[in-house]
Design an enzyme around this catalytic site. Structure first.
Site, short mmCIF file in Angstrom:
data_model
loop_
_atom_site.label_atom_id
_atom_site.label_comp_id
_atom_site.label_asym_id
_atom_site.label_seq_id
_atom_site.Cartn_x
_atom_site.Cartn_y
_atom_site.Cartn_z
CG ASP A 93 -2.43 0.69 1.04
OD1 ASP A 93 -3.09 0.88 1.66
OD2 ASP A 93 -2.25 1.38 -0.11
CG ASP A 94 -1.09 4.78 -0.51
OD1 ASP A 94 -1.75 6.11 -1.01
OD2 ASP A 94 -1.31 4.28 0.44
CG ASP A 97 -3.23 8.09 9.22
OD1 ASP A 97 -3.49 9.21 8.51
OD2 ASP A 97 -3.27 8.16 10.27
O1 LIG Z 1 -4.26 3.19 7.87
P1 LIG Z 1 -5.40 3.67 7.65
O2 LIG Z 1 -5.78 4.95 8.54
O3 LIG Z 1 -6.46 2.72 7.28
O4 LIG Z 1 -5.11 4.53 6.42
C1 LIG Z 1 -4.35 4.15 5.32
C2 LIG Z 1 -5.24 4.02 3.89
O5 LIG Z 1 -5.86 5.21 3.57
C3 LIG Z 1 -5.65 5.56 2.39
O6 LIG Z 1 -6.72 4.75 1.37
P2 LIG Z 1 -8.14 5.49 1.22
O7 LIG Z 1 -8.92 4.76 2.11
O8 LIG Z 1 -8.02 6.75 1.35
O9 LIG Z 1 -8.36 5.02 -0.12
P3 LIG Z 1 -7.58 5.07 -1.57
O10 LIG Z 1 -6.37 4.49 -1.30
O11 LIG Z 1 -8.55 4.41 -2.47
O12 LIG Z 1 -7.28 6.63 -1.74
C4 LIG Z 1 -4.17 4.93 2.11
O13 LIG Z 1 -4.27 4.67 0.62
C5 LIG Z 1 -4.05 3.72 2.80
O14 LIG Z 1 -4.67 2.68 1.97
N1 LIG Z 2 -3.07 10.92 0.60
C1 LIG Z 2 -3.35 10.57 1.98
N2 LIG Z 2 -4.44 9.50 2.33
C2 LIG Z 2 -4.41 9.21 3.68
N3 LIG Z 2 -5.29 8.37 4.27
C3 LIG Z 2 -4.85 8.20 5.43
N4 LIG Z 2 -3.94 9.22 5.65
C4 LIG Z 2 -3.46 9.55 4.54
C5 LIG Z 2 -2.50 10.60 4.28
O1 LIG Z 2 -1.66 11.03 4.82
N5 LIG Z 2 -2.54 11.24 2.62
MG LIG Z 3 -5.77 3.32 0.15
#
Ligand SMILES: O=P(O)(O)OC[C@H]1O[C@H](OP(=O)(O)OP(=O)(O)O)[C@H](O)[C@@H]1O
Ligand SMILES: Nc1nc2[nH]cnc2c(=O)[nH]1
Ligand SMILES: [Mg+2]
Length: 157
Positions: A93-94, A97
């Protein structure tokens, strides 16, 4: 009062994301070999593509999860899962958080190796490999969520 806890922004360019995703691949070389990559959509797709290229892995799947609506995390919905227990697979994952997403994915794939490019302190315990930690109150701004724009000279701000 803003509706989220982020007081600073950490902008990441495409070049930096590529460099940091490659750095993650270097770390994963020591933890492998892996039979496949599971990308957590959508943020994990680009880092997973870089990791798969560097590790010469061609078996790639996705877990599709929805949870954040802009900067606030709502209920977590798994839109698409993957079979198995994750044995021999690396999940990419990227970022992590709060750790809520990886807590859920660990329930689905207890034997997988969990990796992110970026990590915040609260989510760090959920990750086996990562590259860069940022503070909990930092919003990481990814290139797919940003654009270059003109800004006024400092003297005119
Ligand atoms: O540790 P956490 O608090 O769960 O946050 C981390 C997740 O939040 C973001 O995804 P998001 O749910 O925004 O979806 P996306 O990747 O489709 O933008 C990010 O890409 C992680 O997958
Ligand atoms: N882009 C982005 N998405 C998130 N989702 C939870 N934390 C983050 C953050 O720091 N950046
Ligand atoms: Mg995500």
């Amino acid at each position: 009062m803003s509706d989220h806890p982020f007081t600073k922004t950490f902008p990441v360019s495409w070049w930096e994301l590529h460099r940091d995703s490659r750095a993650l691949a270097w770390r994963l070389m020591e933890r492998g070999p892996f039979q496949g990559v599971v990308a957590i959509t959508r943020g994990g797709l680009v880092p997973a593509a870089v990791v798969a290229r560097e590790l010469e892995i061609r078996t790639i799947d996705t877990i599709c999860i929805a949870s954040y609506d802009d900067k606030k995390q709502g209920e977590l919905t798994v839109l698409k899962g993957v079979p198995g227990d994750g044995e021999g697979w690396v999940v990419v994952d990227d970022l992590v958080d709060t750790g809520k997403t990886y807590r859920k994915v660990r329930e689905m794939l207890p034997k997988a190796h969990f990796a992110t490019v970026y990590a915040k302190p609260a989510g760090r315990p959920l990750v086996d490999s990562y590259v860069t930690e940022v503070s909990q109150d930092t919003w990481i701004l990814f290139p797919w969520d940003a654009e270059m724009q003109e800004v006024a000279p400092i003297a005119r701000r």
